[in-house]
Design a protein around this motif. Structure first.
Motif, PDB file in Angstrom:
ATOM      1  N   ARG A 160      -1.720   0.858   5.997  1.00 49.88           N
ATOM      2  CA  ARG A 160      -3.063   0.243   6.051  1.00 49.88           C
ATOM      3  C   ARG A 160      -4.106   1.298   6.410  1.00 49.88           C
ATOM      4  O   ARG A 160      -5.202   1.313   5.855  1.00 49.88           O
ATOM      5  CB  ARG A 160      -3.092  -0.900   7.069  1.00 49.88           C
ATOM      6  N   ALA A 161      -3.747   2.196   7.338  1.00 51.88           N
ATOM      7  CA  ALA A 161      -4.694   3.252   7.730  1.00 51.88           C
ATOM      8  C   ALA A 161      -5.012   4.142   6.530  1.00 51.88           C
ATOM      9  O   ALA A 161      -6.176   4.497   6.294  1.00 51.88           O
ATOM     10  CB  ALA A 161      -4.102   4.076   8.873  1.00 51.88           C
ATOM     11  N   LEU A 162      -3.975   4.487   5.762  1.00 55.86           N
ATOM     12  CA  LEU A 162      -4.184   5.331   4.579  1.00 55.86           C
ATOM     13  C   LEU A 162      -5.060   4.599   3.555  1.00 55.86           C
ATOM     14  O   LEU A 162      -5.959   5.192   2.944  1.00 55.86           O
ATOM     15  CB  LEU A 162      -2.815   5.681   3.986  1.00 55.86           C
ATOM     16  N   ALA A 163      -4.833   3.303   3.383  1.00 60.19           N
ATOM     17  CA  ALA A 163      -5.641   2.515   2.441  1.00 60.19           C
ATOM     18  C   ALA A 163      -7.115   2.559   2.834  1.00 60.19           C
ATOM     19  O   ALA A 163      -7.996   2.755   1.981  1.00 60.19           O
ATOM     20  CB  ALA A 163      -5.139   1.078   2.391  1.00 60.19           C
ATOM     21  N   LEU A 164      -7.397   2.414   4.129  1.00 59.46           N
ATOM     22  CA  LEU A 164      -8.793   2.443   4.584  1.00 59.46           C
ATOM     23  C   LEU A 164      -9.397   3.827   4.378  1.00 59.46           C
ATOM     24  O   LEU A 164     -10.540   3.955   3.931  1.00 59.46           O
ATOM     25  CB  LEU A 164      -8.876   2.017   6.054  1.00 59.46           C
ATOM     26  N   GLN A 165      -8.592   4.881   4.642  1.00 67.35           N
ATOM     27  CA  GLN A 165      -9.095   6.253   4.419  1.00 67.35           C
ATOM     28  C   GLN A 165      -9.426   6.484   2.953  1.00 67.35           C
ATOM     29  O   GLN A 165     -10.348   7.224   2.626  1.00 67.35           O
ATOM     30  CB  GLN A 165      -8.037   7.279   4.816  1.00 67.35           C
ATOM     31  N   LEU A 166      -8.662   5.852   2.070  1.00 67.74           N
ATOM     32  CA  LEU A 166      -8.861   6.082   0.636  1.00 67.74           C
ATOM     33  C   LEU A 166      -9.891   5.108   0.045  1.00 67.74           C
ATOM     34  O   LEU A 166     -10.110   5.113  -1.162  1.00 67.74           O
ATOM     35  CB  LEU A 166      -7.530   5.970  -0.113  1.00 67.74           C
ATOM     36  N   GLY A 167     -10.497   4.275   0.865  1.00 69.22           N
ATOM     37  CA  GLY A 167     -11.638   3.496   0.389  1.00 69.22           C
ATOM     38  C   GLY A 167     -11.450   1.999   0.302  1.00 69.22           C
ATOM     39  O   GLY A 167     -12.335   1.295  -0.198  1.00 69.22           O
TER      40      GLY A 167
ATOM     41  N   GLN B 274       0.843  -1.203   0.000  1.00 67.35           N
ATOM     42  CA  GLN B 274       0.000   0.000   0.000  1.00 67.35           C
ATOM     43  C   GLN B 274       0.874   1.248   0.000  1.00 67.35           C
ATOM     44  O   GLN B 274       0.594   2.232   0.674  1.00 67.35           O
ATOM     45  CB  GLN B 274      -0.949  -0.017   1.213  1.00 67.35           C
ATOM     46  N   GLY B 275       1.952   1.196  -0.766  1.00 70.14           N
ATOM     47  CA  GLY B 275       2.717   2.404  -1.067  1.00 70.14           C
ATOM     48  C   GLY B 275       1.960   3.183  -2.139  1.00 70.14           C
ATOM     49  O   GLY B 275       0.831   2.842  -2.494  1.00 70.14           O
ATOM     50  N   PRO B 276       2.555   4.244  -2.676  1.00 66.83           N
ATOM     51  CA  PRO B 276       1.826   5.078  -3.635  1.00 66.83           C
ATOM     52  C   PRO B 276       1.272   4.325  -4.851  1.00 66.83           C
ATOM     53  O   PRO B 276       0.148   4.604  -5.272  1.00 66.83           O
ATOM     54  CB  PRO B 276       2.873   6.118  -4.036  1.00 66.83           C
ATOM     55  N   VAL B 277       1.999   3.368  -5.406  1.00 62.17           N
ATOM     56  CA  VAL B 277       1.469   2.644  -6.575  1.00 62.17           C
ATOM     57  C   VAL B 277       0.259   1.793  -6.166  1.00 62.17           C
ATOM     58  O   VAL B 277      -0.776   1.780  -6.834  1.00 62.17           O
ATOM     59  CB  VAL B 277       2.549   1.769  -7.242  1.00 62.17           C
ATOM     60  N   GLY B 278       0.379   1.110  -5.036  1.00 60.03           N
ATOM     61  CA  GLY B 278      -0.732   0.306  -4.543  1.00 60.03           C
ATOM     62  C   GLY B 278      -1.956   1.170  -4.240  1.00 60.03           C
ATOM     63  O   GLY B 278      -3.086   0.817  -4.581  1.00 60.03           O
ATOM     64  N   LEU B 279      -1.716   2.331  -3.635  1.00 60.98           N
ATOM     65  CA  LEU B 279      -2.835   3.219  -3.288  1.00 60.98           C
ATOM     66  C   LEU B 279      -3.475   3.814  -4.537  1.00 60.98           C
ATOM     67  O   LEU B 279      -4.702   3.977  -4.604  1.00 60.98           O
ATOM     68  CB  LEU B 279      -2.355   4.339  -2.351  1.00 60.98           C
ATOM     69  N   CYS B 280      -2.675   4.139  -5.540  1.00 57.55           N
ATOM     70  CA  CYS B 280      -3.247   4.626  -6.808  1.00 57.55           C
ATOM     71  C   CYS B 280      -4.089   3.522  -7.444  1.00 57.55           C
ATOM     72  O   CYS B 280      -5.174   3.798  -7.968  1.00 57.55           O
ATOM     73  CB  CYS B 280      -2.149   5.068  -7.769  1.00 57.55           C
ATOM     74  N   GLY B 281      -3.604   2.272  -7.388  1.00 58.58           N
ATOM     75  CA  GLY B 281      -4.390   1.151  -7.902  1.00 58.58           C
ATOM     76  C   GLY B 281      -5.705   1.026  -7.166  1.00 58.58           C
ATOM     77  O   GLY B 281      -6.765   0.807  -7.766  1.00 58.58           O
ATOM     78  N   LEU B 282      -5.646   1.209  -5.860  1.00 63.08           N
ATOM     79  CA  LEU B 282      -6.862   1.166  -5.035  1.00 63.08           C
ATOM     80  C   LEU B 282      -7.874   2.220  -5.503  1.00 63.08           C
ATOM     81  O   LEU B 282      -9.056   1.917  -5.700  1.00 63.08           O
ATOM     82  CB  LEU B 282      -6.457   1.403  -3.570  1.00 63.08           C
ATOM     83  N   LEU B 283      -7.428   3.463  -5.691  1.00 64.01           N
ATOM     84  CA  LEU B 283      -8.348   4.535  -6.089  1.00 64.01           C
ATOM     85  C   LEU B 283      -8.971   4.255  -7.454  1.00 64.01           C
ATOM     86  O   LEU B 283     -10.173   4.460  -7.659  1.00 64.01           O
ATOM     87  CB  LEU B 283      -7.624   5.885  -6.117  1.00 64.01           C
ATOM     88  N   VAL B 284      -8.142   3.783  -8.396  1.00 67.32           N
ATOM     89  CA  VAL B 284      -8.669   3.504  -9.738  1.00 67.32           C
ATOM     90  C   VAL B 284      -9.650   2.325  -9.681  1.00 67.32           C
ATOM     91  O   VAL B 284     -10.746   2.385 -10.247  1.00 67.32           O
ATOM     92  CB  VAL B 284      -7.523   3.210 -10.734  1.00 67.32           C
ATOM     93  N   ALA B 285      -9.275   1.267  -8.957  1.00 68.01           N
ATOM     94  CA  ALA B 285     -10.136   0.079  -8.883  1.00 68.01           C
ATOM     95  C   ALA B 285     -11.464   0.396  -8.205  1.00 68.01           C
ATOM     96  O   ALA B 285     -12.519  -0.088  -8.622  1.00 68.01           O
ATOM     97  CB  ALA B 285      -9.412  -1.041  -8.136  1.00 68.01           C
ATOM     98  N   LYS B 286     -11.428   1.226  -7.161  1.00 64.60           N
ATOM     99  CA  LYS B 286     -12.688   1.603  -6.499  1.00 64.60           C
ATOM    100  C   LYS B 286     -13.567   2.405  -7.450  1.00 64.60           C
ATOM    101  O   LYS B 286     -14.776   2.215  -7.496  1.00 64.60           O
ATOM    102  CB  LYS B 286     -12.404   2.398  -5.218  1.00 64.60           C
ATOM    103  N   ALA B 287     -12.933   3.324  -8.205  1.00 64.72           N
ATOM    104  CA  ALA B 287     -13.722   4.124  -9.151  1.00 64.72           C
ATOM    105  C   ALA B 287     -14.342   3.245 -10.234  1.00 64.72           C
ATOM    106  O   ALA B 287     -15.393   3.571 -10.781  1.00 64.72           O
ATOM    107  CB  ALA B 287     -12.838   5.207  -9.784  1.00 64.72           C
TER     108      ALA B 287
END
Ligand SMILES: [Zn+2]
Ligand SMILES: [Zn+2]
Length: 339
Positions: free
Chosen positions: A199-206, A171-184
């Motif tokens: 992990r906390a940032l991942a939960l905040q971002l959805g 859940q570094g920046p690439v993982g978190l960007c993947g998370l945002l795109v996948a959620k959208a």
């Protein structure tokens, strides 16, 4: 101009350099935001002996304003807001012409062999200047130059939809960007990272779930969350042996995974893990240059809060502190920013 150098052994220094002069078809960009990337740390952590005589400025996530045009440039103008594409290619081979500049045999990367973005000014080719919409910040532009592009291209390969459960390892920046795109795109996302802040940032971002591989058996947890089947999709950004095996072993029959994390150099996978289960495993590297336009459109249309993963911002003169903090691994994105 000022620029960062890595003398070795986890040190960063700011030094003075001559201002670059644009040659034919080149431009100089005044940097407004430059992202720090996990791949910079490979250079930062080299020994003083390995770095001896190397004063190449790092930074391959540039965003800023076009400052000066070389002869013959008519595709951008002074004052244009831009995100700068990741590699300079030759411009005329079949890969460059197809937009796959990362495959150009003559490609040159910022930070090695050419000077990068952790400086007041950056020399690049006019064709590398990608338009940054006014609605998007320079931090957005820096993220789209690397992490978000890598993630967007990967989600494209995975064809994420609302029917999918996707596990993202790291859940570094690439993982978190993947998370945002996948959620959208409607997907259900399970993030995996041993670092609590991430992990906390991942939960905040959805993220729908954030698993600690140190505390939880990830494979059992994923099976429990998917009616015993396993995940439809996996995205491996950690570059660790555990992540690479997890991304294969967590999948359902016929599932798909994309790998982008460099790191472990040993062979970590055995074909017996994926033959019978008929998995599709793909590598992905940066993004083709034409995909930037779709990425920028996607970020705008979905109001994708890429800059919410920026946890720390530093001026250039504090680059030593910025790299020392980022090296400890408990941050989201760290960016250098100019007023
Ligand atoms: Zn990067
Ligand atoms: Zn080329």
């Amino acid at each position: 101009m000022r620029g960062v150098v890595f003398p070795g052994d986890r040190r960063a220094e700011v030094r003075d350099f001559p201002d670059p002069e644009p040659g034919p078809d080149e431009v100089v960009v005044r940097i407004k935001a430059a992202g720090l990337c996990g791949s910079d740390l490979h250079l930062y952590r080299q020994t003083a002996a390995q770095r001896a005589g190397n004063d190449t400025i790092p930074g391959h996530e540039p965003s800023g304003v076009v400052e000066a045009l070389g002869p013959g440039v008519d595709t951008v103008q002074v004052g244009d807001r831009v995100s700068v594409y990741h590699y300079r290619g030759c411009g005329h081979c079949k890969h460059c012409r197809a937009g796959n500049v990362m495959w150009c045999a003559e490609r040159r990367g910022y930070g090695g062999p050419i000077h990068g973005a952790d400086a007041d000014l950056l020399l690049t080719d006019a064709r590398n200047c990608m338009p940054l919409p006014d609605e998007l910040s320079y931090a957005h532009g820096a993220l789209m130059a690397c992490a978000a592009g890598t993630a967007f291209s990967s989600m494209h390969k995975l064809q994420v939809s609302g029917q999918d459960t996707l596990v993202i390892f790291g859940q570094g920046p690439v993982g978190l960007c993947g998370l945002l795109v996948a959620k959208a795109l409607g997907g259900r996302v399970i993030g995996v990272d041993p670092i609590p802040e991430r992990r906390a940032l991942a939960l905040q971002l959805g993220a729908d779930k954030a698993l600690d591989p140190g505390q939880t058996d990830v494979l059992t947890a994923v099976r429990d969350l998917t009616h015993g089947d396993g995940a439809d999709l996996a995205f491996e950004t950690s570059g660790s042996a555990a992540g690479q095996n997890g991304a294969v072993d967590c999948l359902r029959l016929g599932g798909k995974a994309v790998f982008v994390g460099f790191g472990v150099q040993d062979k970590t996978l055995n074909p017996s893990q994926f033959i019978g289960r008929q998995l599709t495993l793909m590598g992905s590297f940066v993004m083709p240059v034409y995909m930037y336009y779709d990425l920028a459109q996607f970020v705008l249309d979905h109001d994708l809060p890429l800059d919410r993963m920026v946890t720390h911002r530093f001026p250039l003169e504090q680059a030593p502190e910025a790299f020392a903090l980022f090296d400890r691994g408990a941050t989201g994105k760290v960016v250098l920013e100019w007023a």
